[in-house]
Motif scaffolding. Structure first.
Motif, mmCIF file in Angstrom:
data_model
loop_
_atom_site.group_PDB
_atom_site.id
_atom_site.type_symbol
_atom_site.label_atom_id
_atom_site.label_comp_id
_atom_site.label_asym_id
_atom_site.label_seq_id
_atom_site.Cartn_x
_atom_site.Cartn_y
_atom_site.Cartn_z
ATOM 1 N N LEU A 2 -2.349 -2.335 -1.788
ATOM 2 C CA LEU A 2 -1.621 -3.537 -1.398
ATOM 3 C C LEU A 2 -0.816 -3.998 -2.596
ATOM 4 O O LEU A 2 -1.342 -4.070 -3.712
ATOM 5 N N ASN A 3 0.458 -4.277 -2.393
ATOM 6 C CA ASN A 3 1.285 -4.839 -3.454
ATOM 7 C C ASN A 3 1.252 -6.351 -3.342
ATOM 8 O O ASN A 3 1.511 -6.902 -2.277
ATOM 9 N N VAL A 4 0.910 -6.991 -4.454
ATOM 10 C CA VAL A 4 0.871 -8.447 -4.534
ATOM 11 C C VAL A 4 1.888 -8.833 -5.595
ATOM 12 O O VAL A 4 1.592 -8.812 -6.782
ATOM 13 N N GLY A 5 3.090 -9.134 -5.151
ATOM 14 C CA GLY A 5 4.171 -9.345 -6.107
ATOM 15 C C GLY A 5 4.404 -8.035 -6.834
ATOM 16 O O GLY A 5 4.578 -6.984 -6.227
ATOM 17 N N GLU A 6 4.338 -8.086 -8.152
ATOM 18 C CA GLU A 6 4.535 -6.871 -8.958
ATOM 19 C C GLU A 6 3.219 -6.165 -9.273
ATOM 20 O O GLU A 6 3.189 -5.176 -9.988
ATOM 21 N N HIS A 7 2.112 -6.673 -8.731
ATOM 22 C CA HIS A 7 0.789 -6.118 -9.018
ATOM 23 C C HIS A 7 0.255 -5.315 -7.834
ATOM 24 O O HIS A 7 0.709 -5.471 -6.711
ATOM 25 N N HIS A 8 -0.733 -4.469 -8.119
ATOM 26 C CA HIS A 8 -1.320 -3.610 -7.097
ATOM 27 C C HIS A 8 -2.801 -3.940 -6.925
ATOM 28 O O HIS A 8 -3.490 -4.246 -7.892
ATOM 29 N N LEU A 9 -3.274 -3.851 -5.683
ATOM 30 C CA LEU A 9 -4.686 -4.002 -5.365
ATOM 31 C C LEU A 9 -5.111 -2.741 -4.620
ATOM 32 O O LEU A 9 -4.634 -2.476 -3.518
ATOM 33 N N GLU A 10 -5.985 -1.960 -5.245
ATOM 34 C CA GLU A 10 -6.456 -0.724 -4.634
ATOM 35 C C GLU A 10 -7.671 -1.028 -3.765
ATOM 36 O O GLU A 10 -8.582 -1.738 -4.187
ATOM 37 N N TYR A 11 -7.680 -0.459 -2.556
ATOM 38 C CA TYR A 11 -8.826 -0.651 -1.676
ATOM 39 C C TYR A 11 -9.015 0.576 -0.798
ATOM 40 O O TYR A 11 -8.131 1.408 -0.642
ATOM 41 N N ARG A 12 -10.203 0.668 -0.231
ATOM 42 C CA ARG A 12 -10.551 1.716 0.732
ATOM 43 C C ARG A 12 -11.155 1.014 1.931
ATOM 44 O O ARG A 12 -11.923 0.062 1.781
ATOM 45 N N ILE A 13 -10.801 1.455 3.120
ATOM 46 C CA ILE A 13 -11.354 0.854 4.323
ATOM 47 C C ILE A 13 -11.966 1.940 5.197
ATOM 48 O O ILE A 13 -11.381 3.006 5.371
ATOM 49 N N GLN A 14 -13.170 1.662 5.676
ATOM 50 C CA GLN A 14 -13.863 2.518 6.629
ATOM 51 C C GLN A 14 -13.979 1.695 7.914
ATOM 52 O O GLN A 14 -14.820 0.802 8.005
#
Length: 101
Positions: A2-14
């Motif tokens: 997920l891009n939050v402005g210029e930052h990234h949030l890495e996630y995994r969904i099951q």
């Protein structure tokens, strides 16, 4: 990711058919590392695992106490259309979990 402005949030969904659980995992791991989520997967929960700031591909700029990481988590849940989730903080993820809830 997920891009939050210029930052990234890495996630995994099951995906599952049951309730959602948000895992904030400990140090030296990322959302791609095996987590303690097997019980939830076996019981058909939707499991969302997030890399904390500075781990995996989550931007370290989201760290700190100004609420950026917590705001990014809210945005992630909104984007995934998750109205509520059980939050589990494991090891070093416990502080982030407490701040988030």
């Amino acid at each position: 990711m997920l891009n939050v402005g210029e930052h990234h949030l890495e996630y995994r969904i099951q995906p599952g058919n049951g309730p959602a659980v948000l895992f904030l995992i400990g140090g030296y791991t990322s959302a791609l590392s095996p987590a303690c989520d097997q019980w939830f997967i076996e019981h058909d929960w939707t499991v969302i695992t997030v890399s904390r700031p500075g781990y995996g591909r989550t931007s370290s700029a989201l760290a700190g106490h100004n609420g950026d990481f917590e705001a990014a988590l809210c945005r992630l849940l909104d984007d995934l259309k998750v109205a509520s989730a059980t939050v589990v903080g494991i090891s070093a993820g416990d502080r982030a979990a407490m701040r988030f809830v």
